[in-house]
Design an enzyme around this catalytic site. Structure first.
Site: not given
Length: 343
Positions: A17, A41, A247, A251
């Site tokens: 992040r 991403n 991975d 969140h």
């Protein structure tokens, strides 16, 4: 007391992040991982060399004193990624791979690739300069069942890429099916795969039976037990084609425990400990070091780490949450015990 000492491992697929969350994710993964392949991403994604390198600087600024942790950066492929951009990225010395996100396949993939042919010039450049191609292997066609999207991607898309670019090194990331295990096993030595701890330890029953457990919801989604067993067999096989990639994808708690929860499981707090559990479950602790510490750097043509870590079989309880910027993340195994810890 059971202990095992292994060469310091690396994580070949992680989401760190950005912004306020970065200090917490970097703290967790840098405790015992030597390096990590950092996913691009972000919002906006790291689609060019400059963006990826400034992200590298932000990560390095959060590495705790005394840690030698090194982020390995990745370029986010779009329909417009040029061969020149690939060459610039490779020349930077810090960007080691480029990543295919089929548009809409996962978190922050809206800028991804809409047609594989659009990135063929970039793939040709990657093959030429020796940059690795990382693949989120799922189709996005809404008519394809979510549990079949990896298999269909392999059959319809990945098999063609492998045939068209025989010299391109390809990593099929976070594999979840026997189909993926079989494809990677039978492919050339230029094709490898990462496997997550949560796909080794859990299957869709853990997520769906007896109540929905949103913290197991990730993409690619957990599959049935037979696929889980195939992943365990592959990881413990000793094959050089399979290696560690968590991975780990944090969140905020309220983004997971919601009517439309986000995809991603957080495992960076206890990555190697969870893998140790998985390998012990199939009596293969002797295969953990190669999977965690050798196969990844060997495939990337990077040196193995020179130092070691020691794992001790001593249960500890995982906190209910960990800090994540100005919020909290619920980790895998929250409020429960993990059998192993790093000494």
């Amino acid at each position: 007391m059971t202990t095992i000492t292994i060469t310091r491992p690396d994580d070949w697929h992680i989401h760190l992040r950005d912004g306020a969350q970065l200090k917490d994710t970097v703290r967790d993964i840098s405790r015992y991982m030597g390096r990590a392949i950092v996913m691009p991403n972000l919002v906006p994604p790291a689609i060019d060399t400059e963006t990826a390198l400034t992200y590298y600087d932000r990560i390095k600024a959060q590495v705790p004193a005394g840690s030698q942790f090194e982020p390995l950066m990745v370029l986010y492929l779009t329909d417009k990624t040029s061969p020149d951009e690939i060459r610039r990225a490779k020349a930077s010395g810090k960007i080691v791979a480029a990543k295919l996100y089929p548009a809409g396949a996962t978190t922050n993939s809206d800028s991804g690739v809409t047609d594989l042919k659009n990135i063929y010039p970039a793939l040709e450049a990657m093959q030429e300069v020796g940059m690795l191609f990382l693949v989120h292997g799922e189709v996005t066609d809404s008519s394809i069942d979510i549990f079949d999207r990896e298999r269909v991607f392999i059959e319809n898309i990945l098999s063609k890429i492998v045939a068209d670019f025989p010299e391109l090194k390809i990593v099929l990331e976070h594999i979840t099916t026997k189909d993926a295990v079989d494809f990677v096993t039978q492919a050339s030595d230029n094709v490898a795969a990462t496997i997550t701890a949560h796909h080794l330890l859990y299957n869709r029953n853990h997520m769906l039976a007896g109540g929905i457990r949103p913290h197991f919801y990730c993409l690619p989604i957990l599959k049935r037990n037979t696929h889980q067993q195939a992943l365990l067999a592959a990881a413990a096989s000793g094959s050089k084609k399979f290696f560690l990639g968590t991975d780990s994808a944090p969140h905020a708690k309220d983004k997971k425990e919601a009517a439309c929860g986000c995809a991603g499981s957080y495992t960076a707090h206890a990555a190697i400990e969870l893998y140790a559990e998985a390998f012990e479950s199939v009596n293969a602790l002797d295969k953990l070091e190669a999977f965690a510490s050798f196969n990844g750097p060997d495939f990337y043509n990077l040196p193995r780490n020179a130092d070691t870590i020691t794992l001790v079989k001593k249960p500890w309880n995982v906190p209910a949450t960990y800090p994540l910027g100005d919020t909290n993340v619920v980790p895998i195994r929250a409020g429960e015990a993990i059998d192993w810890q790093v000494e």
